[in-house]
Structures are given as structure tokens and as C-alpha cells.
Design a protein around this motif. Structure first.
Motif, PDB file in Angstrom:
ATOM      1  N   ALA A 152       0.873  -1.179   0.000  1.00  0.00           N
ATOM      2  CA  ALA A 152       0.000   0.000   0.000  1.00  0.00           C
ATOM      3  C   ALA A 152       0.905   1.221   0.000  1.00  0.00           C
ATOM      4  O   ALA A 152       2.095   1.146   0.310  1.00  0.00           O
ATOM      5  CB  ALA A 152      -0.911   0.006   1.219  1.00  0.00           C
ATOM      6  N   VAL A 153       0.327   2.379  -0.338  1.00  0.00           N
ATOM      7  CA  VAL A 153       1.058   3.640  -0.358  1.00  0.00           C
ATOM      8  C   VAL A 153       0.665   4.458   0.862  1.00  0.00           C
ATOM      9  O   VAL A 153      -0.523   4.601   1.185  1.00  0.00           O
ATOM     10  CB  VAL A 153       0.747   4.438  -1.648  1.00  0.00           C
ATOM     11  N   PHE A 154       1.679   5.009   1.533  1.00  0.00           N
ATOM     12  CA  PHE A 154       1.487   5.875   2.695  1.00  0.00           C
ATOM     13  C   PHE A 154       1.957   7.271   2.312  1.00  0.00           C
ATOM     14  O   PHE A 154       3.049   7.442   1.782  1.00  0.00           O
ATOM     15  CB  PHE A 154       2.316   5.348   3.867  1.00  0.00           C
ATOM     16  N   HIS A 155       1.113   8.273   2.573  1.00  0.00           N
ATOM     17  CA  HIS A 155       1.447   9.667   2.252  1.00  0.00           C
ATOM     18  C   HIS A 155       0.674  10.571   3.191  1.00  0.00           C
ATOM     19  O   HIS A 155      -0.473  10.298   3.531  1.00  0.00           O
ATOM     20  CB  HIS A 155       1.087   9.956   0.791  1.00  0.00           C
ATOM     21  N   SER A 156       1.306  11.656   3.626  1.00  0.00           N
ATOM     22  CA  SER A 156       0.660  12.643   4.510  1.00  0.00           C
ATOM     23  C   SER A 156       0.079  11.998   5.768  1.00  0.00           C
ATOM     24  O   SER A 156      -1.057  12.253   6.164  1.00  0.00           O
ATOM     25  CB  SER A 156      -0.435  13.408   3.753  1.00  0.00           C
ATOM     26  N   GLU A 157       0.887  11.122   6.371  1.00  0.00           N
ATOM     27  CA  GLU A 157       0.572  10.464   7.637  1.00  0.00           C
ATOM     28  C   GLU A 157      -0.662   9.573   7.598  1.00  0.00           C
ATOM     29  O   GLU A 157      -1.349   9.395   8.612  1.00  0.00           O
ATOM     30  CB  GLU A 157       0.477  11.490   8.772  1.00  0.00           C
ATOM     31  N   LYS A 158      -0.938   8.989   6.417  1.00  0.00           N
ATOM     32  CA  LYS A 158      -2.030   8.015   6.342  1.00  0.00           C
ATOM     33  C   LYS A 158      -1.825   7.095   5.134  1.00  0.00           C
ATOM     34  O   LYS A 158      -1.141   7.448   4.168  1.00  0.00           O
ATOM     35  CB  LYS A 158      -3.384   8.708   6.261  1.00  0.00           C
ATOM     36  N   LEU A 159      -2.436   5.919   5.219  1.00  0.00           N
ATOM     37  CA  LEU A 159      -2.448   5.012   4.082  1.00  0.00           C
ATOM     38  C   LEU A 159      -3.420   5.579   3.054  1.00  0.00           C
ATOM     39  O   LEU A 159      -4.566   5.884   3.385  1.00  0.00           O
ATOM     40  CB  LEU A 159      -2.881   3.609   4.502  1.00  0.00           C
ATOM     41  N   VAL A 160      -2.961   5.752   1.816  1.00  0.00           N
ATOM     42  CA  VAL A 160      -3.809   6.350   0.780  1.00  0.00           C
ATOM     43  C   VAL A 160      -4.306   5.311  -0.230  1.00  0.00           C
ATOM     44  O   VAL A 160      -5.068   5.665  -1.135  1.00  0.00           O
ATOM     45  CB  VAL A 160      -3.099   7.526   0.060  1.00  0.00           C
ATOM     46  N   THR A 161      -3.874   4.058  -0.081  1.00  0.00           N
ATOM     47  CA  THR A 161      -4.388   2.962  -0.907  1.00  0.00           C
ATOM     48  C   THR A 161      -4.626   1.767   0.008  1.00  0.00           C
ATOM     49  O   THR A 161      -4.164   1.733   1.153  1.00  0.00           O
ATOM     50  CB  THR A 161      -3.406   2.537  -2.019  1.00  0.00           C
ATOM     51  N   ASP A 162      -5.310   0.792  -0.530  1.00  0.00           N
ATOM     52  CA  ASP A 162      -5.462  -0.484   0.159  1.00  0.00           C
ATOM     53  C   ASP A 162      -4.228  -1.336  -0.127  1.00  0.00           C
ATOM     54  O   ASP A 162      -3.420  -1.012  -1.003  1.00  0.00           O
ATOM     55  CB  ASP A 162      -6.712  -1.213  -0.342  1.00  0.00           C
ATOM     56  N   PHE A 163      -4.112  -2.461   0.542  1.00  0.00           N
ATOM     57  CA  PHE A 163      -3.007  -3.404   0.310  1.00  0.00           C
ATOM     58  C   PHE A 163      -3.392  -4.287  -0.872  1.00  0.00           C
ATOM     59  O   PHE A 163      -3.915  -5.386  -0.712  1.00  0.00           O
ATOM     60  CB  PHE A 163      -2.742  -4.241   1.569  1.00  0.00           C
ATOM     61  N   GLU A 164      -3.130  -3.780  -2.084  1.00  0.00           N
ATOM     62  CA  GLU A 164      -3.567  -4.484  -3.278  1.00  0.00           C
ATOM     63  C   GLU A 164      -2.505  -4.559  -4.371  1.00  0.00           C
ATOM     64  O   GLU A 164      -2.768  -5.087  -5.443  1.00  0.00           O
ATOM     65  CB  GLU A 164      -4.840  -3.835  -3.840  1.00  0.00           C
ATOM     66  N   TYR A 165      -1.310  -4.062  -4.106  1.00  0.00           N
ATOM     67  CA  TYR A 165      -0.296  -3.984  -5.155  1.00  0.00           C
ATOM     68  C   TYR A 165       0.825  -4.979  -4.902  1.00  0.00           C
ATOM     69  O   TYR A 165       1.223  -5.230  -3.775  1.00  0.00           O
ATOM     70  CB  TYR A 165       0.261  -2.567  -5.245  1.00  0.00           C
ATOM     71  N   ASP A 166       1.323  -5.534  -6.022  1.00  0.00           N
ATOM     72  CA  ASP A 166       2.441  -6.479  -5.953  1.00  0.00           C
ATOM     73  C   ASP A 166       3.786  -5.768  -5.922  1.00  0.00           C
ATOM     74  O   ASP A 166       4.771  -6.295  -5.414  1.00  0.00           O
ATOM     75  CB  ASP A 166       2.411  -7.431  -7.159  1.00  0.00           C
ATOM     76  N   GLU A 167       3.825  -4.544  -6.471  1.00  0.00           N
ATOM     77  CA  GLU A 167       5.065  -3.775  -6.531  1.00  0.00           C
ATOM     78  C   GLU A 167       4.719  -2.294  -6.655  1.00  0.00           C
ATOM     79  O   GLU A 167       3.737  -1.930  -7.302  1.00  0.00           O
ATOM     80  CB  GLU A 167       5.893  -4.221  -7.736  1.00  0.00           C
ATOM     81  N   ILE A 168       5.557  -1.458  -6.047  1.00  0.00           N
ATOM     82  CA  ILE A 168       5.398  -0.004  -6.153  1.00  0.00           C
ATOM     83  C   ILE A 168       6.789   0.583  -6.370  1.00  0.00           C
ATOM     84  O   ILE A 168       7.710   0.309  -5.596  1.00  0.00           O
ATOM     85  CB  ILE A 168       4.766   0.608  -4.890  1.00  0.00           C
ATOM     86  N   VAL A 169       6.944   1.377  -7.429  1.00  0.00           N
ATOM     87  CA  VAL A 169       8.226   2.029  -7.717  1.00  0.00           C
ATOM     88  C   VAL A 169       7.981   3.479  -8.110  1.00  0.00           C
ATOM     89  O   VAL A 169       6.894   3.842  -8.542  1.00  0.00           O
ATOM     90  CB  VAL A 169       9.015   1.307  -8.838  1.00  0.00           C
ATOM     91  N   PHE A 170       9.013   4.291  -7.954  1.00  0.00           N
ATOM     92  CA  PHE A 170       8.954   5.693  -8.351  1.00  0.00           C
ATOM     93  C   PHE A 170       9.870   5.851  -9.545  1.00  0.00           C
ATOM     94  O   PHE A 170      11.063   5.592  -9.449  1.00  0.00           O
ATOM     95  CB  PHE A 170       9.420   6.588  -7.204  1.00  0.00           C
ATOM     96  N   GLU A 171       9.303   6.233 -10.699  1.00  0.00           N
ATOM     97  CA  GLU A 171      10.082   6.349 -11.920  1.00  0.00           C
ATOM     98  C   GLU A 171       9.692   7.612 -12.673  1.00  0.00           C
ATOM     99  O   GLU A 171       8.508   7.839 -12.920  1.00  0.00           O
ATOM    100  CB  GLU A 171       9.802   5.125 -12.816  1.00  0.00           C
ATOM    101  N   LYS A 172      10.673   8.396 -13.047  1.00  0.00           N
ATOM    102  CA  LYS A 172      10.448   9.586 -13.875  1.00  0.00           C
ATOM    103  C   LYS A 172       9.291  10.445 -13.368  1.00  0.00           C
ATOM    104  O   LYS A 172       8.362  10.768 -14.100  1.00  0.00           O
ATOM    105  CB  LYS A 172      10.221   9.187 -15.328  1.00  0.00           C
ATOM    106  N   LYS A 173       9.334  10.780 -12.088  1.00  0.00           N
ATOM    107  CA  LYS A 173       8.347  11.656 -11.443  1.00  0.00           C
ATOM    108  C   LYS A 173       6.959  11.038 -11.344  1.00  0.00           C
ATOM    109  O   LYS A 173       5.980  11.738 -11.121  1.00  0.00           O
ATOM    110  CB  LYS A 173       8.268  13.009 -12.148  1.00  0.00           C
ATOM    111  N   VAL A 174       6.857   9.725 -11.519  1.00  0.00           N
ATOM    112  CA  VAL A 174       5.567   9.044 -11.467  1.00  0.00           C
ATOM    113  C   VAL A 174       5.667   7.856 -10.506  1.00  0.00           C
ATOM    114  O   VAL A 174       6.638   7.106 -10.534  1.00  0.00           O
ATOM    115  CB  VAL A 174       5.154   8.534 -12.875  1.00  0.00           C
ATOM    116  N   LEU A 175       4.641   7.675  -9.691  1.00  0.00           N
ATOM    117  CA  LEU A 175       4.546   6.512  -8.819  1.00  0.00           C
ATOM    118  C   LEU A 175       3.862   5.409  -9.619  1.00  0.00           C
ATOM    119  O   LEU A 175       2.716   5.568 -10.064  1.00  0.00           O
ATOM    120  CB  LEU A 175       3.735   6.859  -7.565  1.00  0.00           C
TER     121      LEU A 175
END
Length: 181
Positions: A152-175
Motif C-alpha cells: 500500500a502507499v502511505f502519504h501525509s501520515e495516512k495510508l492512501v491505498t489499500d493493500f492491493e499492489y504487488d510492486e510499487i516504484v517511483f520512476e520519472k516523477k511518477v509513482l
């Protein structure tokens, strides 16, 4: 002043990350046969020589300098202004960003504010900062939080997505989030 022979190595700054500050230059990290301590400019010990490691956490906004210390296989936080250990003691503590700390206990991770306030309870498999290489100092934009093999993604002191992703990366200014390949 005469310096005791019990100090084996002296490092004339607490700053190990090249962020030289006048405040940190006032102190000396000293290694003894008992452990690591900090000396002031008059060579007076600010801490007892009982630590296995000391590392400064840098100030961010309202938070002053703090020191991560290792003692008895635990990581704890020392208040830089009082030179006293706080009640924040865990198996491991890592910086998430300038305001939050990733804490680990019994192979589970959580998040706290630097004053000890709980943000995410210690029940997650892993928490990792995602730095933005396009900002100065690679500032942390997001955190990934892993639970039961999903992210899941955490931002601004809270979880902003559910636990549903297999991978999360930051590439070229995009999550980029990936699910089911």
C-alpha cells in the motif's frame, strides 16, 4: 585541558553525513573500551560511554536534532537538547523522512513521529521510503507499506491505498503501482 588516555579514537564532529552544522561541530564522538560517548568542547562527557553506535537524525521543521543510539541490541532515541534517553526503544529504528521514524519490533514494522506518537501500529511486514530523485536531497515523497505480501502507499501520515499492489516504484516523477503483473 588534558584528555584522558581512555579514549581510543576521537571524531571531531557528530556529523557523519556531510551536513556540517555549527551545532554539531561543538561535539566530539569518542570511542572507549567501554563504548561510545559524546564530549563537549571542554571534553566533558555528555553521555555515558555505554553505546555501541551513535548516529544523528537531522532537524526537520519543528523537530530538533536527535541521536539514534545502539545499546544492548536495541536502538533508542536520545534527546539532543537534554542528552537524555527517551522512552523510544525498539529492535530497530530508521528514518522514514524528517518527521517520521520506521520502528521494528519482533520482525514487524510500524511508524511513529519523532516525539514518539504512534502513526501506524507495529504490525506490518515492511515499510520503505520512496525518495524522489528529482528533488534536492532525494526527499521522501511516499512510503510503501507491506502486509501479507501486498503493498500500500502511505502519504501525509495516512495510508492512501489499500493493500492491493504487488510492486510499487517511483520512476520519472511518477509513482508506478503493479498488480497481478
Amino acid at each position: 585541558k588534558k584528555l584522558s588516555n581512555e579514549y581510543a579514537v576521537l571524531i571531531f564532529s557528530l556529523d557523519e553525513e556531510g551536513k556540517e552544522t555549527d551545532e554539531l561541530r561543538k561535539y566530539i564522538k569518542a570511542y572507549t573500551n567501554k563504548g561510545i560517548t559524546v564530549l563537549d568542547s571542554d571534553f566533558k562527557e555528555k553521555l555515558p560511554p555505554i553505546y555501541d553506535a551513535l548516529r544523528v537524525i537531522y532537524a526537520k521543521d519543528e523537530y530538533p536534532f536527535q541521536i539514534l543510539a545502539k545499546r544492548d541490541n536495541k536502538i533508542l532515541l536520545i534527546d539532543f537538547s537534554t542528552w537524555q534517553e527517551t522512552s523510544i526503544i525498539y529492535d530497530n529504528i530508521r528514518t522514514a523522512d524528517g518527521r517520521l521514524l520506521i520502528v521494528e519490533e519482533n520482525s514487524k514494522s510500524g511508524l511513529i513521529k519523532r516525539d514518539g506518537t504512534n502513526v501506524l501500529e507495529i504490525k506490518y511486514d515492511d515499510i520503505q521510503p520512496i525518495s524522489n530523485p528529482y528533488t534536492s536531497n532525494y526527499e521522501v515523497e511516499f512510503l510503501t507499506v507491506k502486509k501479507d505480501g501486498k503493498f500500500a502507499v502511505f502519504h501525509s501520515e495516512k495510508l492512501v491505498t489499500d493493500f492491493e499492489y504487488d510492486e510499487i516504484v517511483f520512476e520519472k516523477k511518477v509513482l508506478i503501482v503493479k498488480s497481478n503483473n
